[in-house]
Design a protein around this motif. Structure first.
Motif, PDB file in Angstrom:
ATOM      1  N   VAL A   1     -28.103 -10.873 -71.273  1.00 46.64           N
ATOM      2  CA  VAL A   1     -28.082  -9.164 -71.740  1.00 46.64           C
ATOM      3  C   VAL A   1     -26.711  -8.275 -72.224  1.00 46.64           C
ATOM      4  O   VAL A   1     -26.850  -7.509 -72.355  1.00 46.64           O
ATOM      5  N   ASP A   2     -26.330  -8.700 -73.274  1.00 43.13           N
ATOM      6  CA  ASP A   2     -24.978  -8.611 -73.726  1.00 43.13           C
ATOM      7  C   ASP A   2     -25.590  -7.402 -75.059  1.00 43.13           C
ATOM      8  O   ASP A   2     -26.781  -7.536 -75.453  1.00 43.13           O
ATOM      9  N   PRO A   3     -25.547  -6.049 -74.813  1.00 44.18           N
ATOM     10  CA  PRO A   3     -25.720  -5.049 -74.979  1.00 44.18           C
ATOM     11  C   PRO A   3     -25.821  -4.854 -76.546  1.00 44.18           C
ATOM     12  O   PRO A   3     -26.595  -4.871 -77.180  1.00 44.18           O
TER      13      PRO A   3
ATOM     14  N   LEU B   1     -28.155  -7.707 -78.356  1.00 40.68           N
ATOM     15  CA  LEU B   1     -29.838  -6.755 -77.401  1.00 40.68           C
ATOM     16  C   LEU B   1     -30.654  -6.120 -78.717  1.00 40.68           C
ATOM     17  O   LEU B   1     -31.462  -5.999 -79.166  1.00 40.68           O
ATOM     18  N   THR B   2     -29.396  -4.964 -79.168  1.00 41.90           N
ATOM     19  CA  THR B   2     -29.110  -4.157 -80.137  1.00 41.90           C
ATOM     20  C   THR B   2     -29.505  -4.611 -81.246  1.00 41.90           C
ATOM     21  O   THR B   2     -30.070  -4.180 -82.261  1.00 41.90           O
TER      22      THR B   2
ATOM     23  N   LYS C   1     -34.039  -9.785 -73.249  1.00 38.89           N
ATOM     24  CA  LYS C   1     -33.547  -9.820 -71.944  1.00 38.89           C
ATOM     25  C   LYS C   1     -33.981 -10.624 -70.482  1.00 38.89           C
ATOM     26  O   LYS C   1     -33.733 -11.068 -69.800  1.00 38.89           O
TER      27      LYS C   1
END
Length: 146
Positions: free
Chosen positions: A18-20, A23-24, A63
């Motif tokens: 789930v590391d932003p 994911l970005t 995610k």
């Protein structure tokens, strides 16, 4: 390994998924939920032939799911598989969390995946994956598994 160590390892794996930033970067590829493309399909067909595997997939790990950008193998094209599965069916999540290639010779007995729904519901037995970026450099932040 103690329960606290297992719990910490599980939390670290979840944090990676789930590391932003990851994911970005994944969203910026604009590949999630995109239609099949001949370039990716050629890649999976070549991978399946060169590796002598019955199936090859290009997967992107989001995610909560993995999305199959391309699939090659039995019943060309693989029309009978869904274009995504939940992470409960994902072996690819292991390369995301470890950043290393992941090879399983018998998923039915492998400690990380023996209880995966991919084994019981989809019949996955052997598996290999490698994370790479658009330039085919190793990069676990944006993972394509085959």
């Amino acid at each position: 390994m103690s329960w606290d160590e297992v719990s910490a390892m599980t939390q670290a794996a979840l944090d990676t998924i789930v590391d932003p930033v990851r994911l970005t970067l994944l969203q910026h590829t604009e590949l999630l939920d995109s239609p099949p493309e001949e370039a990716f399909d050629r890649f999976t067909k070549i991978a399946s032939k060169l590796l002598h595997t019955p199936v090859a997939l290009v997967s992107l790990v989001d995610k909560e799911r993995q999305f199959f950008k391309s699939a090659a193998g039995h019943g060309e094209p693989l029309l009978n598989i869904p274009r995504e599965t939940p992470l409960s069916h994902s072996f690819c999540r292991h390369v995301v969390t470890s950043g290393s290639p992941f090879v399983v010779t018998d998923a039915r007995t492998h400690p990380l995946v023996h209880d995966s729904l991919a084994v019981s519901e989809l019949g996955v037995v052997a598996y290999a994956e490698y994370a790479f970026d658009a330039s085919f450099r190793a990069d676990p932040r944006v993972v394509l598994c085959y």
